[in-house]
Design an enzyme around this catalytic site. Structure first.
Site, PDB file in Angstrom:
ATOM      1  N   LYS A 143      21.715 -61.869  42.643  1.00  0.00           N
ATOM      2  CA  LYS A 143      21.795 -63.001  43.593  1.00  0.00           C
ATOM      3  C   LYS A 143      22.891 -63.980  43.175  1.00  0.00           C
ATOM      4  O   LYS A 143      23.708 -64.378  43.997  1.00  0.00           O
ATOM      5  CB  LYS A 143      20.458 -63.727  43.601  1.00  0.00           C
ATOM      6  CG  LYS A 143      19.870 -63.852  44.953  1.00  0.00           C
ATOM      7  CD  LYS A 143      18.510 -64.474  44.973  1.00  0.00           C
ATOM      8  CE  LYS A 143      17.963 -65.036  43.724  1.00  0.00           C
ATOM      9  NZ  LYS A 143      17.445 -64.216  42.698  1.00  0.00           N
ATOM     10  N   THR A 147      25.410 -63.370  41.356  1.00  0.00           N
ATOM     11  CA  THR A 147      26.685 -62.660  41.517  1.00  0.00           C
ATOM     12  C   THR A 147      27.156 -62.746  42.967  1.00  0.00           C
ATOM     13  O   THR A 147      28.315 -63.066  43.244  1.00  0.00           O
ATOM     14  CB  THR A 147      26.503 -61.178  41.096  1.00  0.00           C
ATOM     15  OG1 THR A 147      25.948 -61.155  39.773  1.00  0.00           O
ATOM     16  CG2 THR A 147      27.798 -60.414  41.126  1.00  0.00           C
ATOM     17  N   ARG A 191      22.207 -73.001  39.661  1.00  0.00           N
ATOM     18  CA  ARG A 191      21.462 -73.626  38.557  1.00  0.00           C
ATOM     19  C   ARG A 191      22.135 -73.381  37.212  1.00  0.00           C
ATOM     20  O   ARG A 191      22.912 -72.452  37.058  1.00  0.00           O
ATOM     21  CB  ARG A 191      20.044 -73.045  38.500  1.00  0.00           C
ATOM     22  CG  ARG A 191      19.166 -73.521  39.620  1.00  0.00           C
ATOM     23  CD  ARG A 191      17.850 -72.778  39.633  1.00  0.00           C
ATOM     24  NE  ARG A 191      18.058 -71.352  39.848  1.00  0.00           N
ATOM     25  CZ  ARG A 191      17.146 -70.424  39.638  1.00  0.00           C
ATOM     26  NH1 ARG A 191      15.953 -70.763  39.193  1.00  0.00           N
ATOM     27  NH2 ARG A 191      17.412 -69.159  39.878  1.00  0.00           N
ATOM     28  N   LYS A 232      17.236 -61.432  29.728  1.00  0.00           N
ATOM     29  CA  LYS A 232      18.215 -61.329  30.783  1.00  0.00           C
ATOM     30  C   LYS A 232      19.657 -61.466  30.338  1.00  0.00           C
ATOM     31  O   LYS A 232      20.574 -61.038  31.018  1.00  0.00           O
ATOM     32  CB  LYS A 232      17.891 -62.407  31.810  1.00  0.00           C
ATOM     33  CG  LYS A 232      18.396 -62.022  33.159  1.00  0.00           C
ATOM     34  CD  LYS A 232      17.938 -62.948  34.235  1.00  0.00           C
ATOM     35  CE  LYS A 232      18.915 -62.792  35.380  1.00  0.00           C
ATOM     36  NZ  LYS A 232      19.415 -63.989  35.909  1.00  0.00           N
ATOM     37  N   ALA A 263      12.022 -70.344  39.450  1.00  0.00           N
ATOM     38  CA  ALA A 263      11.456 -70.242  40.802  1.00  0.00           C
ATOM     39  C   ALA A 263      10.035 -69.695  40.799  1.00  0.00           C
ATOM     40  O   ALA A 263       9.332 -69.804  41.800  1.00  0.00           O
ATOM     41  CB  ALA A 263      12.343 -69.365  41.663  1.00  0.00           C
ATOM     42  N   PHE A 274      14.764 -65.935  42.268  1.00  0.00           N
ATOM     43  CA  PHE A 274      13.901 -64.783  42.577  1.00  0.00           C
ATOM     44  C   PHE A 274      13.923 -64.438  44.067  1.00  0.00           C
ATOM     45  O   PHE A 274      14.922 -64.672  44.739  1.00  0.00           O
ATOM     46  CB  PHE A 274      12.486 -65.004  42.048  1.00  0.00           C
ATOM     47  CG  PHE A 274      12.432 -65.103  40.543  1.00  0.00           C
ATOM     48  CD1 PHE A 274      13.034 -64.144  39.750  1.00  0.00           C
ATOM     49  CD2 PHE A 274      11.806 -66.163  39.918  1.00  0.00           C
ATOM     50  CE1 PHE A 274      13.005 -64.229  38.351  1.00  0.00           C
ATOM     51  CE2 PHE A 274      11.770 -66.259  38.522  1.00  0.00           C
ATOM     52  CZ  PHE A 274      12.366 -65.285  37.753  1.00  0.00           C
ATOM     53  N   PHE A 299      26.020 -51.110  43.665  1.00  0.00           N
ATOM     54  CA  PHE A 299      26.123 -50.665  42.268  1.00  0.00           C
ATOM     55  C   PHE A 299      26.875 -49.337  42.245  1.00  0.00           C
ATOM     56  O   PHE A 299      26.771 -48.566  43.199  1.00  0.00           O
ATOM     57  CB  PHE A 299      24.725 -50.479  41.649  1.00  0.00           C
ATOM     58  CG  PHE A 299      24.148 -51.748  41.086  1.00  0.00           C
ATOM     59  CD1 PHE A 299      23.789 -52.788  41.923  1.00  0.00           C
ATOM     60  CD2 PHE A 299      23.982 -51.921  39.709  1.00  0.00           C
ATOM     61  CE1 PHE A 299      23.274 -53.972  41.412  1.00  0.00           C
ATOM     62  CE2 PHE A 299      23.475 -53.092  39.190  1.00  0.00           C
ATOM     63  CZ  PHE A 299      23.117 -54.125  40.044  1.00  0.00           C
ATOM     64  N   TRP A 309      30.866 -57.822  42.604  1.00  0.00           N
ATOM     65  CA  TRP A 309      30.767 -57.585  41.154  1.00  0.00           C
ATOM     66  C   TRP A 309      32.028 -56.848  40.671  1.00  0.00           C
ATOM     67  O   TRP A 309      32.618 -57.215  39.671  1.00  0.00           O
ATOM     68  CB  TRP A 309      29.502 -56.779  40.868  1.00  0.00           C
ATOM     69  CG  TRP A 309      29.288 -56.462  39.418  1.00  0.00           C
ATOM     70  CD1 TRP A 309      28.766 -57.285  38.463  1.00  0.00           C
ATOM     71  CD2 TRP A 309      29.614 -55.234  38.760  1.00  0.00           C
ATOM     72  NE1 TRP A 309      28.742 -56.641  37.247  1.00  0.00           N
ATOM     73  CE2 TRP A 309      29.253 -55.385  37.404  1.00  0.00           C
ATOM     74  CE3 TRP A 309      30.156 -54.017  39.182  1.00  0.00           C
ATOM     75  CZ2 TRP A 309      29.417 -54.371  36.468  1.00  0.00           C
ATOM     76  CZ3 TRP A 309      30.316 -53.002  38.245  1.00  0.00           C
ATOM     77  CH2 TRP A 309      29.949 -53.184  36.908  1.00  0.00           C
TER      78      TRP A 309
END
Ligand code: ADP
Length: 559
Positions: free
Chosen positions: A74, A76, A97, A108, A276, A304, A384, A412
């Site tokens: 998200k 990204t 954020r 992460k 979140a 999220f 991806f 990405w």
């Protein structure tokens, strides 16, 4: 031409421009900002005040399907979409954020976007940045110290030491601190009592800082925070302790939005960072409101999936900040959809059309929720390299069949260029939209009914069940006059239900509310569901094990 550089390698190879050059794109000069080094700055209060006369830009919210453990990209896509709009000649600003060290050191790694869609300087943003989280942690713990001192010095307010709701905080995952005893060691060490730590991003001060519209509003909110109950079971607030001035002082710089840049030099606010799942999940109102006055398109993110971040963004943040969003981007990945359709994490790189088809219901639920809010949207497929053409076609055709606007994004790998299709589609749906945004619950409903609406309309559940403790709290909270506040659900991010194992689109489930927490300064009531925790733990192999720094201070392993 598969690029195998890691996020941090791409970030370290990028050439930054001085931040004073970046802000000039927004019509700001060096005098409008306060520099924190060469590449980071905060807006000054005078600048923020001066923006009020400007016209409003359009806010685009980026959300997603229920995430799988990998994170679905998200941030990204948010960063890449901001770059793509800039490429199309639009005046765009990103608002996201600040990362928390909990997940950074835990599962992460960093949270500054990924690949060629990142905000910079990546290392600093992921570590101590401009010190905002430290200020929030300090303000939180200053209040805890002041409460304990009040009790030690005679407890004039008759605080019931068994009913103190204010916890200490730390911006790390540390399960050993969930429940502690403080004040041990005899009369001169204070009064012994049970206490606990929350992660800073779940602290009410984080929420207050992120929902305040200016310094005075910050002080007003801080003064309303409930810290304990007295021996008559009535709430005791920060105002009763008389320390709202000190807390506001500790936060006076943290409240000012931080401005940085993307790899492609699009300006970005990175400010505030409530989670979140256990908090309201969006960057500060100060940053979003300033962005609205500085740009024509503001791309922002709710943490999220749409059941958490978007629901809270739309019900809590837009009410506090007083704006209406223009459109929503719903990020989905083939990997996550396959997981929702039953494929194992280890096999996600393998083609599986059947699992993909099975997982589409999760995406469909989130689309229906955004439709219920009356907002135009685009589904963004975050591509991806492991996605096969067949899988991509399957997903695109499914969207087309249902007339869901969809765009394939590759930000990405390609940066803004990879988000052009998404940006164009988005501008198209915004132009066509008739703007019917509406809330899914109104504030005058009782608290339990608001929760029921969220469960039924956003999660697609059957009903909600309250524990005995929560039932009693419902009655108390209405009696204390808190019934008009919105609700902030604390729920697992992995499932629409409160059971993280139930992927896809569970139906006929009941949400279990075990406890409510009054966050009167933030202006919401937190409903704790399932087993969700406000102090996470570290996993078996923490991301911290991969981190290092070389002799010149260059970081490694921040992903
Ligand atoms: P979220 O905001 O949903 O948590 P992020 O944007 O932070 O997700 O991305 C999580 C991780 O996934 C990052 O390390 C990022 O580099 C990686 N990632 C995101 N999109 C892609 C993609 N299309 N291909 C490969 N990796 C990706």
């Amino acid at each position: 031409q598969i690029d195998i550089k890691s996020d941090i390698e791409i970030a370290q190879d990028a050439k930054l421009k001085p931040i004073k050059k970046i802000v000039s794109k927004l019509g700001l000069s060096e005098d409008d900002i306060e520099l924190y080094g060469k590449y980071k700055a905060k807006l000054t209060y005078e600048t923020i005040e001066g923006l009020k006369k400007n016209k409003d830009g359009k806010v685009i919210l980026v959300t997603s399907i229920n995430p799988t453990p990998a994170g679905e990209g998200k941030s990204t896509v948010t960063v890449g979409l901001g770059d793509a709009l800039t490429k199309l000649g639009k005046k765009a600003l990103i608002a996201i954020r600040e990362p928390s060290l909990g997940p950074t050191m835990g599962i992460k790694g960093g949270a500054t976007g990924g690949g060629y869609a990142q905000v910079l300087p990546m290392e600093e943003i992921n570590l101590h940045f401009t010190g905002d989280f430290h200020a929030i942690t300090t303000a939180n713990n200053a209040l805890a110290a002041l409460i304990d001192n009040h009790i030690h010095q005679g407890n004039e307010m008759q605080i019931d030491t068994r009913r103190i709701v204010w916890k200490r905080s730390l911006d790390l995952n540390d399960r050993a601190l969930r429940q502690v005893v403080v004040g041990l060691g005899g009369p001169s060490q204070g009064v012994p009592r049970e206490d606990g730590f929350d992660i800073t991003v779940a602290s009410e001060i984080m929420a207050v800082l992120c929902l305040a519209t200016d310094l005075l509003d910050l002080k007003r909110r801080l003064s309303q925070m409930v810290v304990a109950y007295n021996l008559h079971k009535e709430p005791v607030t920060v105002k009763d302790l008389g320390v709202e001035g000190a807390l506001t002082l500790l936060l006076k710089d943290a409240l000012r939005p931080n401005i940085v840049q993307t790899i492609e030099h699009t300006p970005a606010f990175v400010h505030g960072g409530p989670f979140a799942n256990i908090a309201h999940g969006c960057n500060s109102v100060m940053a979003t409101n300033a962005a609205i006055k500085l740009a024509d398109y503001i791309v922002t993110e709710g943490g999220f999936g749409a059941d958490l971040g978007a629901e809270k963004f739309l019900h809590i943040k837009t009410r506090a900040a007083n704006f209406k969003p223009e459109a929503v981007v719903i990020v989905a990945t083939i990997r996550a959809l396959k997981m929702h359709g039953g494929q194992k994490k280890a096999d996600l790189h393998m083609e599986n059309i059947k699992a993909l088809q099975g997982g589409l219901q999760n995406l469909q639920k989130h689309i229906e929720t955004i439709q219920a809010f009356g907002l135009p949207y685009v589904v963004a497929i975050n591509r991806f390299v492991s996605d096969t053409n067949e899988e991509v076609m399957e997903l695109m055709n499914w969207c087309k069949k249902h007339e869901y606007p969809v765009a394939l994004t590759d930000v990405w790998a390609k940066g803004g260029e990879g988000g052009i299709e998404l940006a164009e589609k988005l501008l198209e749906v915004i132009n066509k939209s008739e703007g019917q945004f509406n809330y899914l619950y109104s504030l005058d409903l009782p608290i339990d009914e608001k929760i029921r609406r969220i469960v039924q309309k956003v999660y697609g559940g059957k009903d909600v069940e309250f524990s005995g403790k929560a039932m009693k709290q419902l009655a108390d909270f209405e009696r204390f006059g808190w019934g008009q506040l919105p609700v902030c659900m604390a729920k697992t991010q992995y499932s629409l239900s409160d059971d993280p194992q139930q992927l896809g689109r569970p139906e006929n489930f009941t949400i279990h509310v075990r406890e409510l927490k009054p966050k009167i300064g933030a202006g919401f009531i937190v409903a704790l569901t399932g087993d969700v925790m406000t102090m996470p733990g570290l996993p078996k192999k923490p991301a911290a094990n991969l981190m290092d720094v070389d002799e010149c201070g260059k970081a490694k392993g921040l992903f």
